[in-house]
Design a protein around this motif. Structure first.
Motif, PDB file in Angstrom:
ATOM      1  N   CYS A  15       0.867  -1.190   0.000  1.00 23.21           N
ATOM      2  CA  CYS A  15       0.000   0.000   0.000  1.00 23.21           C
ATOM      3  C   CYS A  15       0.903   1.239   0.000  1.00 23.21           C
ATOM      4  CB  CYS A  15      -0.895  -0.018   1.234  1.00 23.21           C
ATOM      5  SG  CYS A  15      -1.948   1.441   1.332  1.00 23.21           S
ATOM      6  N   CYS A  32      -0.805   3.221   6.504  1.00 27.56           N
ATOM      7  CA  CYS A  32      -1.725   2.075   6.414  1.00 27.56           C
ATOM      8  C   CYS A  32      -1.215   0.968   7.327  1.00 27.56           C
ATOM      9  CB  CYS A  32      -1.797   1.583   4.972  1.00 27.56           C
ATOM     10  SG  CYS A  32      -2.847   0.136   4.763  1.00 27.56           S
ATOM     11  N   CYS A  76      -6.515   0.097  -2.026  1.00 25.07           N
ATOM     12  CA  CYS A  76      -6.262  -0.685  -0.814  1.00 25.07           C
ATOM     13  C   CYS A  76      -7.554  -0.716   0.009  1.00 25.07           C
ATOM     14  CB  CYS A  76      -5.122  -0.050  -0.004  1.00 25.07           C
ATOM     15  SG  CYS A  76      -4.964  -0.771   1.653  1.00 25.07           S
ATOM     16  N   HIS A 110      -8.005  -1.656   2.981  1.00 33.28           N
ATOM     17  CA  HIS A 110      -7.780  -1.394   4.406  1.00 33.28           C
ATOM     18  C   HIS A 110      -7.816   0.097   4.712  1.00 33.28           C
ATOM     19  CE1 HIS A 110      -6.621  -5.603   4.555  1.00 33.28           C
ATOM     20  NE2 HIS A 110      -5.817  -5.373   3.550  1.00 33.28           N
ATOM     21  N   CYS A 111      -7.339   0.952   3.777  1.00 30.30           N
ATOM     22  CA  CYS A 111      -7.279   2.389   4.076  1.00 30.30           C
ATOM     23  C   CYS A 111      -7.876   3.246   2.970  1.00 30.30           C
ATOM     24  CB  CYS A 111      -5.839   2.811   4.353  1.00 30.30           C
ATOM     25  SG  CYS A 111      -4.810   2.784   2.875  1.00 30.30           S
TER      26      CYS A 111
HETATM   27 ZN   LIG Z   1      -3.636   0.762   2.718  1.00 28.75          ZN
END
Ligand SMILES: [Zn+2]
Length: 499
Positions: free
Chosen positions: A358, A363, A378, A380-381
């Protein structure tokens, strides 16, 4: 070193060798056994809490088989499992804490290696200011999968998505090894798999309740959340009732994906908002993990789906999404439909090749599975990759008996400094326990908007035009190019796809 008021005792092994251990007043005590250590702490000496367990002939027979005939951590030439070489034995010795010997005096007992030091928390295990003492505790998976505890742990203890995927591959491989030998763990849970997310390693412990072929299975209670629904459902039936479902390979194949789901998504696949019954908490739990168990990401039945699912199985890429649906939708109440450990291992390895770092330095996951190159975000973020940063290659192998025809065997996302190994260049080579050569063959270099494949150790590497590329030299990877990567007989073909 032994402290004062501790004294050294001698135990005698089945082969009449003596082993010393430090006798202490309050030895650590588990459900079945208590533990002493050798003076150098390299081995744990375990005796049974109950005399009837120590004297049970089934227990003796099970443990004799575990230490010898079925031991994947001991080469066949030294009395270990059939076909096991010294190299594969060394590989699996890192994945299991496997009993090494049995004790006959002063009473029946087991000798196990102690866990490597990286599986114990150090002094700085928790975030500063958190009042929780973890120092010296072993790294049971549950510390990392429980939200309440994991949020107290120091960031570097928790690793990242890549290290969690790495240890997931190891766990699937460990279970695959047991199942190939006809064994099953029977009590796989967050208590008996230790993980070190820092290094991406895991070790399976509590091996002595293994189900061994031809020996009456142990009466294992199992651990809440990891017991297969059919086992929980029939637990009140007498042990020898034909309707009673006992732990076996297919029940491991429920526990394994529960652990993998927890490692990769930090939540339990059955813990959702659904209330199954209001009669009592106990009844509700029984329904939740037993007869009514509903996967929180079941696409056909959303009754147990939490509102706030940011990262889902879809974000883990096509291989793992398919496997989790097969395990927790089709296979939830139909054990035969659950994917095998070998299938999990393969899907996890294929997913590894889709990893992408990422670009957001804050992150926490640091890595994600880039499965949709047209939407490189990404999960996740929420950070989006630039189009210039997205490139992948399709790996193809020649089709047997059809000259000039190729079949796709894999797909890899490239990133700057990515290492490539033998299995990326040769057909029929897999990154498993048999693959000893882990030398980096080549790596990827990303300069400006251009991508290069740099030869590090690959003999006979070829350029897209078919010229030999010496070690230390690079080839330019241009969109649409398709070429055999080397002049070796089993060389894979690489097709470059940019953006
Ligand atoms: Zn990320």
């Amino acid at each position: 070193m032994a402290k004062k008021n501790q004294h050294i005792e001698k135990a005698i092994l089945m082969n009449d060798t003596e082993i010393e251990y430090v006798l202490t007043d309050n030895p650590p005590r588990g459900g079945m056994k208590h533990t002493y250590f050798t003076p150098d702490r390299k081995f744990a000496i375990q005796f049974f809490n109950k005399e009837e367990d120590a004297e049970n002939p089934q227990m003796h027979s099970r443990l004799e088989n575990i230490v010898g005939l079925y031991n994947p951590t001991l080469a066949e030439e030294y009395g270990g499992a059939m076909g096991n070489t010294k190299e594969t034995a060394a590989y699996f010795a890192n994945l299991f804490c496997w009993p090494v010997a049995l004790i006959k005096y002063p009473e029946f007992g087991v000798v196990c290696p102690t866990y490597p030091p990286n599986f114990f928390f150090g002094k700085h295990a928790v975030k500063s200011g958190v009042n929780l003492d973890m120092a010296g505790k072993d790294k049971k998976s549950r510390w990392f999968t429980s939200r309440a505890i994991s949020k107290c742990l120091a960031d570097d203890e928790c690793g990242n998505f890549q290290t969690m995927l790495r240890l997931s591959i190891s766990l699937a491989r460990a279970v695959r090894r047991l199942h190939t030998a006809g064994l099953s763990h029977s009590d796989l849970s967050s208590n008996n798999v230790l993980i070190d997310p820092k290094t991406g390693t895991c070790v399976v412990i509590d091996i002595d309740s293994l189900v061994v072929p031809g020996v009456f299975p142990p009466e294992v209670a199992g651990t809440k959340g990891y017991i297969a629904p059919e086992v929980l459902e029939t637990m009140d039936l007498p042990f020898d009732d034909p309707g009673r479902k006992l732990p076996c390979a297919t029940t491991d194949l429920f526990a394994l994906p529960v652990l993998l789901y927890e490692y990769l998504l930090k939540r339990h696949p059955l813990d959702g908002p659904k209330i199954y019954t209001t009669t009592s908490t106990e009844d509700d739990e029984y329904m939740q993990y037993g007869p009514m168990a509903t996967f929180i990401e079941n696409p056909h039945d959303t009754s147990n789906r939490p509102d706030d699912l940011q990262v889902t199985i879809h974000d883990l890429g096509p291989y793992l999404e398919k496997m989790f649906l097969q395990a927790f939708v089709e296979g939830m109440h139909d054990p035969e439909k659950r994917p095998t450990a070998a299938q999990w291992e393969k899907a996890l390895v294929k997913t590894w090749d889709l990893l992408q770092p990422c670009p957001n330095s804050n992150c926490k996951a640091k890595w994600f599975v880039l499965h949709d190159v047209r939407n490189p975000v990404c999960p996740h973020c929420g950070t989006r990759l630039r189009a210039d940063d997205v490139i992948h290659v399709r790996l193809k192998k020649p089709m047997r008996g059809r000259k000039g025809q190729w079949q796709q065997t894999g797909e890899i996302n490239l990133y700057d400094n990515m290492p490539l190994f033998k299995w990326h260049f040769l057909a029929n080579v897999y990154p498993d326990e048999k693959m000893q050569d882990r030398t980096m063959q080549a790596y990827i270099s990303h300069q400006g908007s251009e991508w290069y494949l740099v030869n590090n150790a690959l003999e006979g590497m070829l350029s897209p035009k078919g010229n030999l590329v010496p070690i230390g030299q690079a080839v330019w990877l241009r969109n649409g190019e398709m070429f055999p990567t080397s002049n070796q007989q089993d060389a894979l073909l690489m097709e470059v796809v940019k953006g």
